[in-house]
Design a protein around this motif. Structure first.
Motif, mmCIF file in Angstrom:
data_model
loop_
_atom_site.group_PDB
_atom_site.id
_atom_site.type_symbol
_atom_site.label_atom_id
_atom_site.label_comp_id
_atom_site.label_asym_id
_atom_site.label_seq_id
_atom_site.Cartn_x
_atom_site.Cartn_y
_atom_site.Cartn_z
ATOM 1 N N UNK A 184 -5.383 13.082 -4.012
ATOM 2 C CA UNK A 184 -4.466 11.939 -3.884
ATOM 3 C C UNK A 184 -5.232 10.632 -3.744
ATOM 4 N N UNK A 185 -6.332 10.668 -3.025
ATOM 5 C CA UNK A 185 -7.158 9.470 -2.892
ATOM 6 C C UNK A 185 -7.682 9.040 -4.260
ATOM 7 N N UNK A 186 -8.096 10.017 -5.061
ATOM 8 C CA UNK A 186 -8.604 9.708 -6.389
ATOM 9 C C UNK A 186 -7.571 9.082 -7.298
ATOM 10 N N UNK A 187 -6.289 9.367 -7.050
ATOM 11 C CA UNK A 187 -5.220 8.793 -7.856
ATOM 12 C C UNK A 187 -4.630 7.525 -7.231
ATOM 13 N N UNK A 188 -5.239 7.032 -6.161
ATOM 14 C CA UNK A 188 -4.850 5.722 -5.678
ATOM 15 C C UNK A 188 -4.133 5.649 -4.351
ATOM 16 N N UNK A 200 0.811 -1.217 0.000
ATOM 17 C CA UNK A 200 0.000 0.000 0.000
ATOM 18 C C UNK A 200 0.846 1.269 0.000
ATOM 19 N N UNK A 201 0.228 2.355 -0.478
ATOM 20 C CA UNK A 201 0.874 3.657 -0.606
ATOM 21 C C UNK A 201 0.129 4.666 0.260
ATOM 22 N N UNK A 202 0.882 5.422 1.049
ATOM 23 C CA UNK A 202 0.305 6.349 2.003
ATOM 24 C C UNK A 202 0.718 7.785 1.662
ATOM 25 N N UNK A 203 -0.215 8.716 1.819
ATOM 26 C CA UNK A 203 0.090 10.135 1.687
ATOM 27 C C UNK A 203 0.577 10.660 3.028
ATOM 28 N N UNK A 204 1.777 11.231 3.065
ATOM 29 C CA UNK A 204 2.336 11.738 4.307
ATOM 30 C C UNK A 204 1.550 12.939 4.807
ATOM 31 N N UNK A 205 1.383 13.075 6.122
ATOM 32 C CA UNK A 205 0.790 14.294 6.668
ATOM 33 C C UNK A 205 1.768 15.449 6.509
ATOM 34 N N UNK A 206 1.304 16.556 5.896
ATOM 35 C CA UNK A 206 2.174 17.703 5.656
ATOM 36 C C UNK A 206 1.431 18.997 5.935
ATOM 37 N N UNK A 207 2.002 19.819 6.784
ATOM 38 C CA UNK A 207 1.390 21.097 7.134
ATOM 39 C C UNK A 207 1.240 21.978 5.903
ATOM 40 N N UNK A 255 8.382 5.705 -9.265
ATOM 41 C CA UNK A 255 7.927 4.321 -9.121
ATOM 42 C C UNK A 255 9.065 3.359 -8.795
ATOM 43 N N UNK A 256 10.231 3.598 -9.388
ATOM 44 C CA UNK A 256 11.355 2.693 -9.157
ATOM 45 C C UNK A 256 11.804 2.718 -7.691
ATOM 46 N N UNK A 257 11.833 3.901 -7.105
ATOM 47 C CA UNK A 257 12.237 3.981 -5.705
ATOM 48 C C UNK A 257 11.213 3.324 -4.788
ATOM 49 N N UNK A 279 -0.869 12.603 -8.962
ATOM 50 C CA UNK A 279 -0.956 11.384 -9.780
ATOM 51 C C UNK A 279 0.219 10.443 -9.573
ATOM 52 N N UNK A 280 1.185 10.817 -8.726
ATOM 53 C CA UNK A 280 2.319 9.921 -8.471
ATOM 54 C C UNK A 280 1.837 8.589 -7.908
ATOM 55 N N UNK A 281 0.712 8.599 -7.189
ATOM 56 C CA UNK A 281 0.185 7.335 -6.654
ATOM 57 C C UNK A 281 -0.254 6.408 -7.789
ATOM 58 N N UNK A 282 -0.861 6.977 -8.808
ATOM 59 C CA UNK A 282 -1.258 6.179 -9.977
ATOM 60 C C UNK A 282 -0.030 5.632 -10.687
ATOM 61 N N UNK A 283 1.000 6.469 -10.830
ATOM 62 C CA UNK A 283 2.231 6.034 -11.497
ATOM 63 C C UNK A 283 2.871 4.859 -10.762
ATOM 64 N N UNK A 284 2.975 5.006 -9.442
ATOM 65 C CA UNK A 284 3.643 3.968 -8.655
ATOM 66 C C UNK A 284 2.832 2.679 -8.665
ATOM 67 N N UNK A 285 1.519 2.801 -8.482
ATOM 68 C CA UNK A 285 0.689 1.590 -8.464
ATOM 69 C C UNK A 285 0.784 0.847 -9.779
ATOM 70 N N UNK A 286 0.744 1.573 -10.888
ATOM 71 C CA UNK A 286 0.828 0.925 -12.198
ATOM 72 C C UNK A 286 2.164 0.203 -12.348
ATOM 73 N N UNK A 287 3.239 0.832 -11.890
ATOM 74 C CA UNK A 287 4.563 0.217 -12.002
ATOM 75 C C UNK A 287 4.666 -1.023 -11.108
ATOM 76 N N UNK A 288 4.136 -0.930 -9.892
ATOM 77 C CA UNK A 288 4.175 -2.079 -8.998
ATOM 78 C C UNK A 288 3.390 -3.249 -9.562
ATOM 79 N N UNK A 289 2.288 -2.959 -10.240
ATOM 80 C CA UNK A 289 1.424 -4.018 -10.757
ATOM 81 C C UNK A 289 1.897 -4.589 -12.092
ATOM 82 N N UNK A 290 2.553 -3.731 -12.916
ATOM 83 C CA UNK A 290 2.869 -4.155 -14.290
ATOM 84 C C UNK A 290 4.347 -4.082 -14.647
#
Length: 340
Positions: free
Chosen positions: A30-34, A12-19, A209-211, A235-246
């Motif tokens: 971010x939720x919409x992008x995965x 799973x991928x988490x969005x960091x809490x940021x002030x 995604x590679x990192x 959209x980085x969440x979408x990029x990473x998820x796609x790379x992890x899956x494919x």
């Protein structure tokens, strides 16, 4: 992976809490992008106990962003326990304790990563909060206070014994702030300690995604948390998820796609906070969507000075036409703001 009773998909991928970043509209994007889990901006325990308007407003969460964590910080046990109870009333999925913020005004008074200088107090505060609420309690922290005190391996076990449901580790010491490279080797040692039974989430320098894949494959973490790389790039969440899956890299969104993303983000911000505040708080996001465009400075200045939603949307249409080649016959160059 599970945090208490919350189940996540594999890796799973988490969005960091940021002030000043992870407000409701940005979490929505971010939720919409995965993003598998999102967190509020950190909230002062003193502010919550005193019912400060700014602190209380940060408790605003919605069912559409679940699972969502509310993060609190402070340096005194009793206010932190009370603020955890207040946060619990907002119905988050977890309460996260910030033991990682390196900013001087926070850490200097013993909150955030400043708590790493007093591990017994950190552990006792955590234990008291766990006992005070029914929702799972998690912690986000760093490797240690400085290079001479990289004691996260000891701290992790003691926090686990205090009852936390998961631990997120940023791979730098407080002394490093955000400089240098994150040390994932030490994060991996915590994760792979056979005495650690709770999920360990890694954070720091995940900007591709590679990192993210390396964090999972090389260091064995249960989850990856992404912070600064999300600025202007939800959209980085979408990029990473796609790379992890494919194993395939997605192309970056076109300028026209980024315009539509920015419009959605602006609309959500206005919906949540009203036009005046929604527009003002979008300024930190809008120009980040278009970093790297040539000869963009005058238009960027427009994005961060306009106050009318329609004018901002017209400027976004102009960006799509000028830099994206969109066929928008009504798009015109935005008028210069006063003084620019």
């Amino acid at each position: 992976m599970k945090i208490a009773g919350i189940e996540f998909r594999e890796r799973p991928l988490f969005l960091a809490p940021m002030e000043d970043v992870t407000d409701p509209s940005f979490r929505y994007m971010c939720k919409g992008f995965g993003a598998d889990m999102v967190y509020t901006e950190f909230i002062s325990s003193d502010g919550l106990v005193r019912e400060g308007a700014k602190s209380v407003a940060k408790l605003n969460i919605s069912d559409g962003e679940r699972p969502v964590g509310i993060q609190i910080y402070g340096h005194l046990i009793e206010p932190m326990v009370e603020s955890a109870r207040i946060a619990e009333a907002a119905r988050p999925d977890v309460i996260d304790i910030n033991f990682g913020c390196p900013v001087r005004k926070i850490a200097g008074r013993g909150a955030g990563s400043g708590m790493m200088r007093d591990v017994p107090l950190m552990v006792e505060m955590t234990r008291r909060i766990v006992e005070a609420v029914k929702v799972p309690v998690t912690v986000k922290t760093r490797l240690g206070w400085d290079e001479e005190h990289r004691n996260i391996e000891e701290i992790a076990l003691r926090l686990q014994d205090a009852g936390i449901a998961a631990l997120t580790i940023h791979g730098r010491t407080r002394a490093q702030m955000y400089t240098g490279e994150a040390d994932w080797t030490l994060i991996g040692r915590v994760k792979n300690n056979p005495l650690m039974k709770i999920p360990v989430i890694g954070n720091g320098d995940i900007d591709s995604p590679q990192r993210a894949a390396e964090a999972f494959d090389r260091y064995g973490v249960d989850g990856v948390m992404i912070g600064r790389a999300t600025y202007g790039r939800p959209w980085i969440f979408r990029e990473i998820r796609h790379y992890l899956d494919t194993g395939e890299l997605l192309p970056q969104p076109s300028v026209c796609e980024r315009v539509e993303i920015a419009k959605r983000h602006l609309a959500k911000s206005v919906e949540v906070k009203g036009e005046r505040v929604g527009v003002l708080e979008m300024r930190r996001h809008l120009s980040n969507y278009f970093k790297g465009l040539p000869d963009f400075k005058p238009t960027r200045l427009q994005l961060v000075t306009l106050t009318d939603v329609n004018e901002i949307n017209a400027t976004l249409d102009y960006i799509a036409q000028e830099w994206g080649g969109a066929d928008l016959s009504g798009a015109v160059p935005p008028p210069l703001s006063h003084g620019i």
